[in-house]
Design a protein around this motif. Structure first.
Motif, PDB file in Angstrom:
ATOM      1  N   ALA A  43      -3.725  -5.527   5.048  1.00  0.00           N
ATOM      2  CA  ALA A  43      -4.570  -4.476   4.486  1.00  0.00           C
ATOM      3  C   ALA A  43      -4.933  -3.500   5.593  1.00  0.00           C
ATOM      4  O   ALA A  43      -4.959  -3.871   6.776  1.00  0.00           O
ATOM      5  CB  ALA A  43      -5.844  -5.074   3.876  1.00  0.00           C
ATOM      6  N   LEU A  44      -5.196  -2.263   5.217  1.00  0.00           N
ATOM      7  CA  LEU A  44      -5.547  -1.273   6.237  1.00  0.00           C
ATOM      8  C   LEU A  44      -6.859  -1.641   6.911  1.00  0.00           C
ATOM      9  O   LEU A  44      -7.001  -1.531   8.127  1.00  0.00           O
ATOM     10  CB  LEU A  44      -5.642   0.123   5.612  1.00  0.00           C
ATOM     11  N   THR A 103       5.478  -4.122  -0.696  1.00  0.00           N
ATOM     12  CA  THR A 103       5.047  -3.394  -1.886  1.00  0.00           C
ATOM     13  C   THR A 103       3.528  -3.464  -2.017  1.00  0.00           C
ATOM     14  O   THR A 103       2.923  -4.507  -1.706  1.00  0.00           O
ATOM     15  CB  THR A 103       5.729  -3.957  -3.152  1.00  0.00           C
ATOM     16  N   PRO A 104       2.886  -2.392  -2.454  1.00  0.00           N
ATOM     17  CA  PRO A 104       1.423  -2.412  -2.577  1.00  0.00           C
ATOM     18  C   PRO A 104       0.978  -3.098  -3.861  1.00  0.00           C
ATOM     19  O   PRO A 104       1.720  -3.182  -4.834  1.00  0.00           O
ATOM     20  CB  PRO A 104       1.072  -0.918  -2.609  1.00  0.00           C
ATOM     21  N   SER A 105      -0.243  -3.583  -3.846  1.00  0.00           N
ATOM     22  CA  SER A 105      -0.874  -4.009  -5.096  1.00  0.00           C
ATOM     23  C   SER A 105      -1.652  -2.811  -5.635  1.00  0.00           C
ATOM     24  O   SER A 105      -2.047  -1.926  -4.872  1.00  0.00           O
ATOM     25  CB  SER A 105      -1.826  -5.187  -4.864  1.00  0.00           C
ATOM     26  N   ARG A 106      -1.873  -2.808  -6.943  1.00  0.00           N
ATOM     27  CA  ARG A 106      -2.549  -1.672  -7.565  1.00  0.00           C
ATOM     28  C   ARG A 106      -4.016  -1.970  -7.885  1.00  0.00           C
ATOM     29  O   ARG A 106      -4.648  -1.209  -8.614  1.00  0.00           O
ATOM     30  CB  ARG A 106      -1.798  -1.245  -8.824  1.00  0.00           C
ATOM     31  N   ASP A 107      -4.525  -3.059  -7.353  1.00  0.00           N
ATOM     32  CA  ASP A 107      -5.945  -3.340  -7.546  1.00  0.00           C
ATOM     33  C   ASP A 107      -6.672  -3.474  -6.217  1.00  0.00           C
ATOM     34  O   ASP A 107      -7.709  -4.114  -6.119  1.00  0.00           O
ATOM     35  CB  ASP A 107      -6.138  -4.591  -8.411  1.00  0.00           C
ATOM     36  N   GLU A 108      -6.122  -2.859  -5.167  1.00  0.00           N
ATOM     37  CA  GLU A 108      -6.757  -2.773  -3.857  1.00  0.00           C
ATOM     38  C   GLU A 108      -6.597  -1.350  -3.328  1.00  0.00           C
ATOM     39  O   GLU A 108      -5.629  -0.668  -3.680  1.00  0.00           O
ATOM     40  CB  GLU A 108      -6.104  -3.746  -2.876  1.00  0.00           C
ATOM     41  N   PRO A 109      -7.523  -0.914  -2.471  1.00  0.00           N
ATOM     42  CA  PRO A 109      -7.393   0.436  -1.912  1.00  0.00           C
ATOM     43  C   PRO A 109      -6.080   0.656  -1.177  1.00  0.00           C
ATOM     44  O   PRO A 109      -5.393   1.637  -1.388  1.00  0.00           O
ATOM     45  CB  PRO A 109      -8.601   0.537  -0.968  1.00  0.00           C
ATOM     46  N   PHE A 110      -5.688  -0.264  -0.275  1.00  0.00           N
ATOM     47  CA  PHE A 110      -4.396  -0.148   0.410  1.00  0.00           C
ATOM     48  C   PHE A 110      -4.057  -1.472   1.071  1.00  0.00           C
ATOM     49  O   PHE A 110      -4.485  -1.757   2.183  1.00  0.00           O
ATOM     50  CB  PHE A 110      -4.421   0.978   1.435  1.00  0.00           C
ATOM     51  N   SER A 111      -3.264  -2.264   0.377  1.00  0.00           N
ATOM     52  CA  SER A 111      -2.720  -3.498   0.916  1.00  0.00           C
ATOM     53  C   SER A 111      -1.259  -3.586   0.498  1.00  0.00           C
ATOM     54  O   SER A 111      -0.890  -3.101  -0.570  1.00  0.00           O
ATOM     55  CB  SER A 111      -3.469  -4.728   0.384  1.00  0.00           C
ATOM     56  N   VAL A 112      -0.420  -4.207   1.350  1.00  0.00           N
ATOM     57  CA  VAL A 112       0.992  -4.387   1.007  1.00  0.00           C
ATOM     58  C   VAL A 112       1.380  -5.840   1.209  1.00  0.00           C
ATOM     59  O   VAL A 112       0.833  -6.541   2.071  1.00  0.00           O
ATOM     60  CB  VAL A 112       1.910  -3.464   1.846  1.00  0.00           C
ATOM     61  N   PRO A 195       1.770   0.196  10.221  1.00  0.00           N
ATOM     62  CA  PRO A 195       2.388  -1.041   9.718  1.00  0.00           C
ATOM     63  C   PRO A 195       2.507  -1.061   8.196  1.00  0.00           C
ATOM     64  O   PRO A 195       3.499  -1.563   7.654  1.00  0.00           O
ATOM     65  CB  PRO A 195       1.432  -2.137  10.215  1.00  0.00           C
ATOM     66  N   LEU A 196       1.526  -0.493   7.502  1.00  0.00           N
ATOM     67  CA  LEU A 196       1.563  -0.491   6.043  1.00  0.00           C
ATOM     68  C   LEU A 196       2.569   0.518   5.513  1.00  0.00           C
ATOM     69  O   LEU A 196       3.320   0.223   4.583  1.00  0.00           O
ATOM     70  CB  LEU A 196       0.171  -0.208   5.471  1.00  0.00           C
ATOM     71  N   ILE A 197       2.597   1.717   6.099  1.00  0.00           N
ATOM     72  CA  ILE A 197       3.510   2.717   5.556  1.00  0.00           C
ATOM     73  C   ILE A 197       4.950   2.457   5.993  1.00  0.00           C
ATOM     74  O   ILE A 197       5.881   2.894   5.322  1.00  0.00           O
ATOM     75  CB  ILE A 197       3.070   4.152   5.912  1.00  0.00           C
ATOM     76  N   LEU A 198       5.133   1.708   7.081  1.00  0.00           N
ATOM     77  CA  LEU A 198       6.488   1.249   7.394  1.00  0.00           C
ATOM     78  C   LEU A 198       6.953   0.256   6.332  1.00  0.00           C
ATOM     79  O   LEU A 198       8.137   0.181   6.000  1.00  0.00           O
ATOM     80  CB  LEU A 198       6.532   0.610   8.784  1.00  0.00           C
ATOM     81  N   GLY A 199       5.998  -0.488   5.788  1.00  0.00           N
ATOM     82  CA  GLY A 199       6.327  -1.386   4.688  1.00  0.00           C
ATOM     83  C   GLY A 199       6.795  -0.647   3.451  1.00  0.00           C
ATOM     84  O   GLY A 199       7.485  -1.220   2.600  1.00  0.00           O
ATOM     85  N   GLU A 200       6.467   0.650   3.351  1.00  0.00           N
ATOM     86  CA  GLU A 200       6.883   1.462   2.206  1.00  0.00           C
ATOM     87  C   GLU A 200       8.269   2.073   2.401  1.00  0.00           C
ATOM     88  O   GLU A 200       8.746   2.829   1.559  1.00  0.00           O
ATOM     89  CB  GLU A 200       5.873   2.595   1.979  1.00  0.00           C
ATOM     90  N   SER A 505      -7.313   5.667   1.435  1.00  0.00           N
ATOM     91  CA  SER A 505      -7.042   5.576   2.872  1.00  0.00           C
ATOM     92  C   SER A 505      -6.041   6.657   3.287  1.00  0.00           C
ATOM     93  O   SER A 505      -4.888   6.373   3.599  1.00  0.00           O
ATOM     94  CB  SER A 505      -6.492   4.187   3.217  1.00  0.00           C
ATOM     95  N   PRO A 506      -6.443   7.919   3.285  1.00  0.00           N
ATOM     96  CA  PRO A 506      -5.517   8.992   3.662  1.00  0.00           C
ATOM     97  C   PRO A 506      -5.060   8.840   5.105  1.00  0.00           C
ATOM     98  O   PRO A 506      -5.821   8.388   5.962  1.00  0.00           O
ATOM     99  CB  PRO A 506      -6.356  10.262   3.463  1.00  0.00           C
ATOM    100  N   GLY A 507      -3.800   9.234   5.336  1.00  0.00           N
ATOM    101  CA  GLY A 507      -3.273   9.101   6.689  1.00  0.00           C
ATOM    102  C   GLY A 507      -2.107  10.024   6.936  1.00  0.00           C
ATOM    103  O   GLY A 507      -2.223  11.247   6.785  1.00  0.00           O
TER     104      GLY A 507
END
Length: 609
Positions: A43-44, A103-112, A195-200, A505-507
């Motif tokens: 998570a971020l 892949t992200p979950s859709r029930d958290e602000p930003f977790s993959v 790390p999270l957006i590399l996961g995307e 979580s804008p980035g």
């Protein structure tokens, strides 16, 4: 017997062999040492919601029926299955063909969570991110996915893909395949969301890339690793995806209860009114309505009376971002912030909401609407620390309590405001001659509003009348979807309507929206052509936010500066989904807070098929 000369050469050669072996041993040892440090998700801020051995996302139903089909609709046309390059018009649905590392979950602000990569490890210094590829991961042709595919995908997307990728991954300095299963990115440690957006990162098949030119925007059937593949299509009009029975990832926790349909079909319509009538006639199964008039007046008829179509409004917590009429600053006519301010304030939202939108909308004020990132009141101490070094470069408005857009009574009588705006323009040297406004340099203030949907004309025509009272001429220009997309890519427009989506979580994506670099890259999201060193500085600090409190303050400072620039005419939003679907289509009881996942729905009639 070796001579002294050859003995030295042999020793040198032997030394290098040992050194190389040592390097590989160190590399292997390093990976081995890290093996126990890989985690299933990140998570971020804080820990991810779902633990290491979770079985499924809460908003999916693992017992959902499998089989059947769903037909969806799209507007316009398509001419390519390649969604990653700045060419062509890609079809919808390709996110089910290609997969990402996580892949992200859709029930958290930003977790993959793990998908192609079963684990991720971020070192203590936050300057290395290592992914472990799932050994079962396969492309649809049976070819195993390995770290070379990741390296190939990253290099292709950041050098030849859409500009979004090069800006998104700007803080990655290198990528290296450590072995078949491990790939490491060296990154800027201050960019904490990397790390999270590399996961995307979408993963493309490198073995196909050697045979097929990924730079082509054509209808070559793609090879991906996702749950679906293209079954057949009618160019520009229809595409059908079929579920892969050999899909490698069907039992992953992130996929349980998803991919329930055997077929997903997209039918394309050139006109939104025709598409609405087709839905009522049962030609497709689901609509996520974005037209307030349709929602208020069109969902009637025998299918609704019989209960064949379900109609729902479902609240959500999705950041709504900013939808608005964007002024293209590349046009000299929009250089003056005073003129931009007049253009922005001439839009009478309350009249439009009452007479056009059936009272369904709220006015959008912020670029981070519906979140705690919205700037309010006077700048905080933390915001001022960011803004003060640029005081001479910023309008005084930035340092004052935030100004919200004027609220009218809905009567349409805003002549008092228009007179005040006209007075300000006249003082600045603008003149009105024969009902036409001219700049201090004698340039007529007139421009086009580019659009591709006829339904939107009912919104901009009343707005154009208010502008005309100021002497400003705005003319709608309707083009087909393909031409519209190409003109957007080339920034060949005066004004368009668009949406800047936001997250909690804008980035890095903010670079594509607002940075000076993106303003000169065709097909970027910087439609307004903003080139502002102050915005550049704040965006970089936002990307490098070390924790949540500082991210909030930096986002608010950015919001404050953007709003004071009057670069966009803010529109409106709703905080709920407007959904209509055929009764046989079922959804899970729990709906995610931060998005929709139609792949978690199912065909309730599948058992009888």
């Amino acid at each position: 017997m070796l001579t002294t000369k050859y003995k030295k050469s042999y020793k040198s050669f032997y030394y290098w062999i040992l050194l190389i072996c040592g390097i590989f041993s160190i590399s292997s040892l390093s990976v081995a040492e890290e093996e126990n440090k890989f985690v299933h998700g990140i998570a971020l801020h804080g820990e991810p919601k779902y633990p290491a051995k979770f079985t499924h996302f809460e908003y999916t139903n693992p017992k959902a029926l499998k089989g059947g089909s769903i037909t969806l609709n799209s507007l316009g046309q398509f001419d390519t299955f390649n969604p990653y390059i700045p060419k062509g018009t890609p079809t919808d649905g390709m996110e089910e063909v290609y997969e990402t590392l996580m892949t992200p979950s859709r029930d958290e602000p930003f977790s993959v969570y793990g998908l192609i990569a079963e684990g991720v490890y971020v070192n203590e210094n936050h300057n290395e991110v290592t992914f472990k590829i799932n050994s079962q991961a396969r492309f649809s042709d049976g070819h195993p996915i390995d770290s070379e595919d990741v390296v190939f995908s990253f290099n292709f997307l950041t050098t030849k893909g859409k500009p979004l990728y090069s800006l998104y991954y700007k803080d990655v300095s290198s990528v290296k395949a450590l072995d078949k299963q491990h790939v490491r990115f060296t990154v800027n440690p201050e960019a904490r969301e990397l790390p999270l957006i590399l996961g995307e990162l979408p993963i493309l098949p490198s073995h196909v890339g050697k045979l097929y030119d990924f730079n082509k925007a054509d209808l070559t059937i793609p090879i991906g690793s996702g749950a679906y593949r293209v079954k057949k299509f009618l160019a520009g009009k229809r595409v059908i995806f079929e579920k892969r029975q050999d899909y490698w990832g069907k039992d992953l926790p992130v996929n349980r209860g998803r991919h329930n349909f055997n077929e997903i079909r997209y039918d394309y319509y050139l006109d939104s009114t025709v598409a609405m009538q087709a839905f009522k006639a049962g030609e497709y199964d689901l609509r996520n309505e974005n037209n307030s008039k349709f929602w208020a007046t069109s969902y009637t008829g025998p299918a609704f009376t019989r209960g064949d179509i379900v109609r729902e409004e479902i609240a959500h917590d999705i950041p709504v971002g900013m939808q608005g009429f964007v002024l293209n600053l590349r046009r000299p006519i929009f250089e003056d912030p005073l003129l931009r301010r007049a253009i922005v304030l001439a839009f009478d939202f309350e009249w439009s909401n009452k007479n056009l939108f059936y009272g369904q909308y709220q006015r959008t004020q912020s670029y981070f609407q519906n979140t705690e990132l919205t700037a309010t009141g006077a700048p905080s101490i933390e915001e001022l620390a960011l803004l003060e070094p640029f005081r001479k470069q910023l309008p005084a408005e930035v340092f004052q309590p935030i100004k919200t857009l004027p609220k009218h009574d809905g009567s349409g009588r805003i002549r008092g405001l228009l007179r005040d705006l006209q007075k300000d323009l006249r003082i600045a040297g603008y003149q009105v001659k024969n009902n036409q406004l001219y700049s201090p340099k004698g340039k007529a203030i007139e421009f086009e509003f580019l659009l591709y949907e006829s339904a939107f004309e009912r919104i901009i025509l009343p707005y154009s009348k208010n502008l005309k009272l100021l002497g400003i001429t705005m003319k709608p220009r309707k083009v087909d979807t393909t031409q519209y997309i190409e003109r957007l890519r080339q920034f060949d427009f005066d004004m368009v309507v668009t949406t800047y989506g936001q997250t909690l979580s804008p980035g890095n994506e903010q670079r594509s929206y607002w940075s000076s670099e993106s303003a000169t890259q065709n097909d970027s999201r910087n439609f307004m052509g903003l080139q502002n060193p102050v915005v550049d500085s704040i965006v970089e600090k936002l990307v490098q936010s070390p924790d949540r409190p500082q991210l909030i303050q930096r986002a608010r400072a950015l919001d404050r500066v953007l709003r004071a620039g009057y670069y966009i005419v803010p529109n409106y939003h709703v905080s709920y989904h407007r959904l209509a679907y055929q009764k046989r289509i079922q959804r899970p009881k729990v709906m995610p807070k931060y998005g929709l996942d139609f792949m978690a729905w199912w065909d309730n009639a599948a058992a009888s098929k």
